[in-house]
Design a protein around this motif. Structure first.
Motif, PDB file in Angstrom:
ATOM      1  N   VAL A  11      40.333  41.916  32.461  1.00  8.59           N
ATOM      2  CA  VAL A  11      39.292  41.898  33.482  1.00  8.59           C
ATOM      3  C   VAL A  11      39.779  40.992  34.595  1.00  8.59           C
ATOM      4  O   VAL A  11      40.282  39.895  34.342  1.00  8.59           O
ATOM      5  CB  VAL A  11      37.954  41.381  32.915  1.00  8.59           C
ATOM      6  CG1 VAL A  11      36.921  41.215  34.025  1.00  8.59           C
ATOM      7  CG2 VAL A  11      37.425  42.341  31.858  1.00  8.59           C
ATOM      8  N   ARG A  12      39.646  41.486  35.819  1.00 13.39           N
ATOM      9  CA  ARG A  12      40.073  40.718  36.989  1.00 13.39           C
ATOM     10  C   ARG A  12      39.109  40.996  38.131  1.00 13.39           C
ATOM     11  O   ARG A  12      38.310  41.942  38.083  1.00 13.39           O
ATOM     12  CB  ARG A  12      41.501  41.088  37.365  1.00 13.39           C
ATOM     13  CG  ARG A  12      41.639  42.531  37.804  1.00 13.39           C
ATOM     14  CD  ARG A  12      42.978  42.771  38.484  1.00 13.39           C
ATOM     15  NE  ARG A  12      43.203  44.169  38.766  1.00 13.39           N
ATOM     16  CZ  ARG A  12      42.642  44.853  39.768  1.00 13.39           C
ATOM     17  NH1 ARG A  12      41.788  44.279  40.607  1.00 13.39           N
ATOM     18  NH2 ARG A  12      42.907  46.135  39.938  1.00 13.39           N
ATOM     19  N   ARG A  56      32.531  40.526  41.469  1.00 13.56           N
ATOM     20  CA  ARG A  56      32.888  41.937  41.316  1.00 13.56           C
ATOM     21  C   ARG A  56      34.096  41.976  40.404  1.00 13.56           C
ATOM     22  O   ARG A  56      35.124  41.371  40.699  1.00 13.56           O
ATOM     23  CB  ARG A  56      33.279  42.554  42.655  1.00 13.56           C
ATOM     24  CG  ARG A  56      32.187  42.587  43.671  1.00 13.56           C
ATOM     25  CD  ARG A  56      32.733  43.241  44.922  1.00 13.56           C
ATOM     26  NE  ARG A  56      31.872  42.932  46.034  1.00 13.56           N
ATOM     27  CZ  ARG A  56      32.265  42.946  47.307  1.00 13.56           C
ATOM     28  NH1 ARG A  56      33.516  43.258  47.608  1.00 13.56           N
ATOM     29  NH2 ARG A  56      31.434  42.665  48.267  1.00 13.56           N
ATOM     30  N   LEU A  57      33.983  42.699  39.318  1.00 17.86           N
ATOM     31  CA  LEU A  57      35.043  42.720  38.320  1.00 17.86           C
ATOM     32  C   LEU A  57      35.463  44.141  37.983  1.00 17.86           C
ATOM     33  O   LEU A  57      34.645  45.051  38.068  1.00 17.86           O
ATOM     34  CB  LEU A  57      34.557  42.039  37.036  1.00 17.86           C
ATOM     35  CG  LEU A  57      34.045  40.612  37.156  1.00 17.86           C
ATOM     36  CD1 LEU A  57      33.418  40.172  35.845  1.00 17.86           C
ATOM     37  CD2 LEU A  57      35.161  39.671  37.575  1.00 17.86           C
ATOM     38  N   VAL A  58      36.701  44.297  37.592  1.00 16.99           N
ATOM     39  CA  VAL A  58      37.171  45.566  37.033  1.00 16.99           C
ATOM     40  C   VAL A  58      37.871  45.285  35.716  1.00 16.99           C
ATOM     41  O   VAL A  58      38.469  44.219  35.523  1.00 16.99           O
ATOM     42  CB  VAL A  58      38.131  46.331  37.978  1.00 16.99           C
ATOM     43  CG1 VAL A  58      37.417  46.774  39.241  1.00 16.99           C
ATOM     44  CG2 VAL A  58      39.376  45.519  38.294  1.00 16.99           C
ATOM     45  N   ALA A  59      37.774  46.235  34.797  1.00 20.39           N
ATOM     46  CA  ALA A  59      38.546  46.216  33.560  1.00 20.39           C
ATOM     47  C   ALA A  59      39.636  47.255  33.728  1.00 20.39           C
ATOM     48  O   ALA A  59      39.360  48.379  34.155  1.00 20.39           O
ATOM     49  CB  ALA A  59      37.658  46.557  32.366  1.00 20.39           C
ATOM     50  N   ALA A  71      29.365  44.498  39.061  1.00 23.21           N
ATOM     51  CA  ALA A  71      29.116  43.842  40.343  1.00 23.21           C
ATOM     52  C   ALA A  71      27.678  43.350  40.378  1.00 23.21           C
ATOM     53  O   ALA A  71      26.836  43.817  39.601  1.00 23.21           O
ATOM     54  CB  ALA A  71      29.379  44.811  41.502  1.00 23.21           C
ATOM     55  N   VAL A  72      27.416  42.408  41.281  1.00 25.49           N
ATOM     56  CA  VAL A  72      26.074  41.838  41.401  1.00 25.49           C
ATOM     57  C   VAL A  72      25.597  41.867  42.848  1.00 25.49           C
ATOM     58  O   VAL A  72      26.402  41.908  43.784  1.00 25.49           O
ATOM     59  CB  VAL A  72      26.015  40.381  40.876  1.00 25.49           C
ATOM     60  CG1 VAL A  72      26.370  40.317  39.404  1.00 25.49           C
ATOM     61  CG2 VAL A  72      26.890  39.458  41.692  1.00 25.49           C
ATOM     62  N   LEU A 104      33.271  43.597  30.085  1.00 22.93           N
ATOM     63  CA  LEU A 104      32.842  43.329  31.462  1.00 22.93           C
ATOM     64  C   LEU A 104      31.608  42.432  31.498  1.00 22.93           C
ATOM     65  O   LEU A 104      31.532  41.497  32.303  1.00 22.93           O
ATOM     66  CB  LEU A 104      32.564  44.639  32.193  1.00 22.93           C
ATOM     67  CG  LEU A 104      33.792  45.410  32.654  1.00 22.93           C
ATOM     68  CD1 LEU A 104      33.434  46.850  32.976  1.00 22.93           C
ATOM     69  CD2 LEU A 104      34.424  44.713  33.865  1.00 22.93           C
ATOM     70  N   LEU A 105      30.645  42.715  30.643  1.00 24.92           N
ATOM     71  CA  LEU A 105      29.417  41.936  30.645  1.00 24.92           C
ATOM     72  C   LEU A 105      29.680  40.488  30.234  1.00 24.92           C
ATOM     73  O   LEU A 105      29.168  39.558  30.862  1.00 24.92           O
ATOM     74  CB  LEU A 105      28.379  42.599  29.734  1.00 24.92           C
ATOM     75  CG  LEU A 105      26.929  42.198  29.926  1.00 24.92           C
ATOM     76  CD1 LEU A 105      26.480  42.272  31.373  1.00 24.92           C
ATOM     77  CD2 LEU A 105      26.041  43.074  29.056  1.00 24.92           C
TER      78      LEU A 105
END
Length: 174
Positions: A11-12, A56-59, A71-72, A104-105
């Motif tokens: 996750v980044r 904002r994150l992606v796996a 994302a939030v 992700l969570l």
């Protein structure tokens, strides 16, 4: 970076060049009719202006690419609600059931708590049982049900009123 359900998935932070893959995953979620009231995924500029850049994150997996994203958004512009965010988590159709949403969570919770966020919330369709189970497993609780909160504007349920379940997670850190 966090490591997750399988050792090769990381996750980044999301980058603008991730947008084509993120948008495709968003479209897959929309197509289910169980993820959102949205009719189509926005363009990058609208997404960028409506989500906080800090969370904002992606796996992703090497050789595979982006498997999911989170994302939030701020729930209010009022300073007293600065620690309350609404979030979204989407996993590609091909990667569902592999722990990507959980990864992700967990990463989103850790990052927001580190920044002093005290509440993360979301509205989930009651029929989206996998999402509800995921969130409950990560410390979210059901706050209530919003009956006939909005009408579907796409898919086989066009025009039908839908309920949502309001969920939230309060930090134990602060």
């Amino acid at each position: 970076m966090s490591r997750g359900a399988t050792p090769d998935i990381t996750v980044r932070p999301m980058r603008e060049d991730d947008w084509p893959a993120v948008r495709q995953i968003y479209r897959e979620g929309i197509a289910t009719g169980q993820a959102t009231f949205e009719v189509e995924a926005p363009d990058w500029n609208r997404f960028d202006s409506s989500r906080l850049a800090a969370h904002r994150l992606v796996a992703e997996a090497p050789g595979v690419g982006i498997l999911g994203w989170a994302a939030v958004s701020a729930v209010s512009a009022r300073p007293v609600y600065a620690g309350v965010l609404e979030h979204s988590v989407y996993v590609s159709e091909a990667a569902r059931g592999r722990g990507i949403g959980s990864l992700l969570l967990r990463s989103l919770i850790a990052a927001t708590e580190q920044d002093g966020i005290w509440t993360i919330q979301a509205s989930v369709f009651p029929e989206n049982e996998p999402s509800l189970r995921l969130h409950l497993a990560h410390g979210f609780r059901v706050v209530g049900r919003r009956e006939k909160i909005a009408r579907m504007a796409h898919g086989p349920e066009v025009g039908q009123w839908r309920d949502t379940v309001l969920i939230e997670r309060r930090t134990q850190v602060l």
